[in-house]
Design an enzyme around this catalytic site. Structure first.
Site, mmCIF file in Angstrom:
data_model
loop_
_atom_site.group_PDB
_atom_site.id
_atom_site.type_symbol
_atom_site.label_atom_id
_atom_site.label_comp_id
_atom_site.label_asym_id
_atom_site.label_seq_id
_atom_site.Cartn_x
_atom_site.Cartn_y
_atom_site.Cartn_z
ATOM 1 N N LYS A 22 42.102 -19.697 -2.352
ATOM 2 C CA LYS A 22 43.282 -18.827 -2.444
ATOM 3 C C LYS A 22 44.507 -19.455 -1.760
ATOM 4 O O LYS A 22 45.566 -19.595 -2.369
ATOM 5 C CB LYS A 22 42.980 -17.472 -1.781
ATOM 6 C CG LYS A 22 44.225 -16.612 -1.552
ATOM 7 C CD LYS A 22 43.892 -15.298 -0.895
ATOM 8 C CE LYS A 22 43.753 -15.315 0.600
ATOM 9 N NZ LYS A 22 44.993 -15.172 1.383
ATOM 10 N N ASN A 23 44.334 -19.816 -0.483
ATOM 11 C CA ASN A 23 45.517 -20.238 0.279
ATOM 12 C C ASN A 23 46.064 -21.581 -0.183
ATOM 13 O O ASN A 23 47.247 -21.869 0.032
ATOM 14 C CB ASN A 23 45.203 -20.251 1.779
ATOM 15 C CG ASN A 23 45.082 -18.832 2.314
ATOM 16 O OD1 ASN A 23 45.504 -17.880 1.655
ATOM 17 N ND2 ASN A 23 44.486 -18.679 3.486
ATOM 18 N N CYS A 118 52.573 -7.943 10.055
ATOM 19 C CA CYS A 118 51.432 -7.501 9.257
ATOM 20 C C CYS A 118 50.324 -7.106 10.211
ATOM 21 O O CYS A 118 50.448 -7.274 11.427
ATOM 22 C CB CYS A 118 51.006 -8.547 8.248
ATOM 23 S SG CYS A 118 49.869 -9.749 8.850
ATOM 24 N N ARG A 123 53.516 -12.537 13.144
ATOM 25 C CA ARG A 123 53.657 -13.573 12.118
ATOM 26 C C ARG A 123 55.115 -13.917 11.841
ATOM 27 O O ARG A 123 55.653 -13.646 10.773
ATOM 28 C CB ARG A 123 52.898 -13.166 10.847
ATOM 29 C CG ARG A 123 51.436 -12.895 11.140
ATOM 30 C CD ARG A 123 50.605 -12.717 9.913
ATOM 31 N NE ARG A 123 50.377 -13.961 9.202
ATOM 32 C CZ ARG A 123 49.686 -14.039 8.070
ATOM 33 N NH1 ARG A 123 49.170 -12.946 7.552
ATOM 34 N NH2 ARG A 123 49.511 -15.191 7.468
ATOM 35 N N ARG A 400 42.196 -9.088 -2.615
ATOM 36 C CA ARG A 400 43.243 -10.110 -2.457
ATOM 37 C C ARG A 400 42.622 -11.485 -2.322
ATOM 38 O O ARG A 400 43.262 -12.479 -2.682
ATOM 39 C CB ARG A 400 44.070 -9.816 -1.200
ATOM 40 C CG ARG A 400 44.803 -8.510 -1.243
ATOM 41 C CD ARG A 400 45.670 -8.354 -0.043
ATOM 42 N NE ARG A 400 46.580 -9.503 0.048
ATOM 43 C CZ ARG A 400 47.480 -9.675 1.002
ATOM 44 N NH1 ARG A 400 47.597 -8.772 1.947
ATOM 45 N NH2 ARG A 400 48.257 -10.721 1.015
HETATM 46 C C1 EPZ Z 1 47.941 -19.281 6.940
HETATM 47 O O1 EPZ Z 1 48.887 -18.305 7.394
HETATM 48 C C2 EPZ Z 1 46.957 -18.558 6.056
HETATM 49 N N1 EPZ Z 1 47.639 -17.946 4.949
HETATM 50 C C3 EPZ Z 1 46.215 -17.490 6.877
HETATM 51 O O2 EPZ Z 1 45.224 -16.907 6.055
HETATM 52 C C4 EPZ Z 1 45.529 -18.165 8.069
HETATM 53 O O3 EPZ Z 1 44.925 -17.174 8.869
HETATM 54 C C5 EPZ Z 1 46.547 -18.956 8.892
HETATM 55 O O4 EPZ Z 1 47.266 -19.906 8.030
HETATM 56 C C6 EPZ Z 1 45.939 -19.747 10.030
HETATM 57 O O5 EPZ Z 1 44.981 -20.631 9.534
HETATM 58 C C7 EPZ Z 1 48.023 -18.674 3.902
HETATM 59 O O6 EPZ Z 1 47.867 -19.888 3.845
HETATM 60 C C8 EPZ Z 1 48.629 -17.944 2.758
HETATM 61 P P1 EPZ Z 1 50.419 -20.027 10.602
HETATM 62 P P2 EPZ Z 1 50.238 -18.744 8.074
HETATM 63 O O7 EPZ Z 1 51.858 -20.210 10.283
HETATM 64 O O8 EPZ Z 1 50.711 -20.005 7.450
HETATM 65 C C9 EPZ Z 1 52.650 -18.413 14.540
HETATM 66 C C10 EPZ Z 1 43.942 -15.124 5.151
HETATM 67 O O9 EPZ Z 1 43.176 -14.222 5.607
HETATM 68 N N2 EPZ Z 1 53.913 -18.743 13.860
HETATM 69 O O10 EPZ Z 1 49.556 -21.235 10.706
HETATM 70 O O11 EPZ Z 1 51.139 -17.568 8.046
HETATM 71 C C11 EPZ Z 1 51.917 -17.255 13.834
HETATM 72 O O12 EPZ Z 1 52.423 -16.012 14.219
HETATM 73 C C12 EPZ Z 1 45.247 -15.468 5.832
HETATM 74 O O13 EPZ Z 1 43.703 -15.723 4.095
HETATM 75 C C13 EPZ Z 1 55.103 -18.594 14.541
HETATM 76 O O14 EPZ Z 1 55.147 -18.204 15.706
HETATM 77 O O15 EPZ Z 1 49.767 -19.023 9.554
HETATM 78 C C14 EPZ Z 1 50.486 -17.501 14.260
HETATM 79 O O16 EPZ Z 1 50.291 -16.966 15.530
HETATM 80 C C15 EPZ Z 1 45.597 -14.561 6.937
HETATM 81 N N3 EPZ Z 1 56.268 -18.889 13.880
HETATM 82 C C16 EPZ Z 1 50.395 -19.026 14.339
HETATM 83 O O17 EPZ Z 1 51.746 -19.500 14.433
HETATM 84 C C17 EPZ Z 1 56.275 -19.352 12.583
HETATM 85 O O18 EPZ Z 1 57.358 -19.609 12.045
HETATM 86 C C18 EPZ Z 1 49.746 -19.700 13.128
HETATM 87 O O19 EPZ Z 1 50.301 -19.169 11.933
HETATM 88 C C19 EPZ Z 1 55.048 -19.496 11.908
HETATM 89 C C20 EPZ Z 1 53.875 -19.194 12.573
#
Ligand code: EPZ
Length: 422
Positions: A22-23, A118, A123, A400
């Site tokens: 998916k991702n 969310c 996020r 989803r």
């Molecule tokens: C991706 O989300 C995945 N989603 C998530 O999968 C997954 O849990 C996550 O990566 C971590 O592996 C998709 O790829 C669509 P991050 P993403 O940016 O990219 C912080 C599922 O169940 N952060 O790596 O949104 C954030 O808050 C989903 O399939 C900032 O602070 O995750 C988090 O604490 C849920 N500022 C950490 O970094 C930013 O601008 C990692 O988030 C971006 C992120």
């Protein structure tokens, strides 16, 4: 709203295919905006998130043809007619924010709704925006939308992410493919999804090296072209069915599964006393009778233990012979499954980002409620090992990210059915 009913106690045996990731697929679809030629994706998972993103891309002018019952899609963004990603879709699917990099990269302009918080955490998107700013885009925020503009194109630069972000790495990488000069991304995400996106972009003519490591270098090119790309197997779906086998006991072969996608999980499951072996077709998981051993787990960016498998691992630890500690370091609110598991007789103590799980001999079926995608599936897994009936409501979260979970588990011998509320 549909519910899923599981009657626990059956061992799982047989084989099931692992769907496309998916991702990965969602980010590949966004990358189609980078070229005026068709991008064909195969091994596409049949999921509501894919359908939601398709609606957004269509609203921007991307034509989408579905082949092989939706298993292949051809995305043709020859004419981008709108550069605005509206709130009503972005709020449903955070991955839609990943149209930002491709739109600014190709059109020099984008207006994308802020996704909002969310269930699993705040996020933020500050890292996405800072990366684009460093590449020369002007960013402003108004009415809940990000306005990004780079009328003369983006320029390559060095970007060091303060924390690892999958989405920000992918947005920046896409934008950099069409920037002038070289972009270096440091402390970049090493997730297989990010590497797969780089592979697809390379197939489209991008010049990228180092994807899969924490330093990615992108030499901007004038234009990208179409290609055909197969979506990699979904490591989180794979891991979920591996854990399901551990929870229920039995022997299951996961076709297309690869250990390098789930290394940290495989190590943890082996420590718990579950056998994992590589086969010609994929990965085999086996657990005979006897209790699971407790294992401590800490979520981390890849290659560490994935946050997206933490809830499922907690379901497994609920029936371990002893106490385990699960630590969540990626998202601040990702233990919402714990109170539901407690309703099933689990012994869990949550303090901040840590959960102490003391295994019980047997869980008991109960009505429980899904709160997010991975939490929902953890309740189904717990139901496989519970005495009696578990009814998981609000399973739209599940659809989803999991294709026909009841059919897949049912084919392995689980007693599971979906009921639609009238
Ligand atoms: C991706 O989300 C995945 N989603 C998530 O999968 C997954 O849990 C996550 O990566 C971590 O592996 C998709 O790829 C669509 P991050 P993403 O940016 O990219 C912080 C599922 O169940 N952060 O790596 O949104 C954030 O808050 C989903 O399939 C900032 O602070 O995750 C988090 O604490 C849920 N500022 C950490 O970094 C930013 O601008 C990692 O988030 C971006 C992120």
């Amino acid at each position: 709203m549909d519910s899923i009913i599981v009657k626990g106690g059956n061992r799982l045996t047989g084989e099931i295919p692992v769907a496309g990731a998916k991702n990965t697929c969602l980010k590949l679809m966004c990358a189609a905006l980078l070229t005026d030629e068709p991008l064909t994706l195969t091994n596409v998972p049949l999921l509501s998130d894919v359908a939601t993103l398709a609606l957004l891309l269509e609203s921007l002018g991307c034509e989408i043809a579905r082949l092989q019952g939706g298993r292949a899609v051809v995305l043709n963004a020859a004419d981008i007619v709108d550069q605005k990603a509206h709130y009503d879709i972005v709020r449903k699917l955070r991955a839609s924010f990943n149209v930002l990099g491709p739109l600014v990269g190709r059109c020099g302009e984008a207006v994308v709704s802020l996704p909002g918080g969310c269930a699993i955490g705040a996020r933020k998107v500050d890292l996405h925006l800072a990366a684009l700013e460093e590449m020369g885009a002007t960013i402003s925020l108004s009415d809940g939308y990000v306005h990004a503009s780079a009328p003369n194109g983006l320029r390559g630069t060095e970007i060091e992410f303060p924390t690892v972000s999958v989405g920000a790495t992918e947005n920046a990488m896409c934008a950099a493919t069409l920037a002038k000069g070289t972009t270096v991304l440091r402390n970049a995400a090493r997730e297989p999804d990010t590497k797969a996106l780089a592979d697809c972009l390379t197939g489209m003519g991008a010049r990228i090296s180092g994807a899969g490591t924490s330093t990615i270098t992108i030499d901007g090119v004038e234009r990208l072209h179409g290609t055909t790309h197969r979506v990699i197997p979904d490591r989180i779906e794979l891991g979920t069915y591996m854990i399901a086998t551990g929870v229920a006991g039995g022997e299951v072969e996961l076709i297309d599964g690869r250990r390098e996608l789930v290394g940290a999980l495989s190590d943890a499951m082996e420590r718990a006393g579950i056998e994992i072996s590589e086969t010609e077709k994929g990965l085999k998981v086996r657990r005979d009778g006897g209790r699971i051993l407790p294992v401590d787990v800490r979520t981390e960016p890849f290659p560490g233990f994935p946050t997206d498998l933490q809830a499922q691992m907690m379901a497994l630890m609920c029936i371990a012979d002893g106490t385990s500690m699960l630590e969540e370091t990626i998202f601040e609110n990702r233990f919402m499954h714990a109170p539901e598991l407690i309703r099933m007789g689990a012994n869990i103590d949550v303090h901040g980002g840590q959960a102490k799980v003391t295994g019980v001999e047997r869980l008991k079926g109960a009505p429980v409620m899904a709160t997010d995608l991975r939490a929902s599936v953890s309740l189904i897994l717990a139901g496989l090992a519970a005495e009696g009936e578990t009814v998981v409501s609000r399973v739209y979260h599940l659809d989803r990210g999991y294709e026909h979970v009841e059919d897949k588990l049912g084919s392995l011998g689980a007693t599971i059915e979906r009921v639609s509320a009238t």
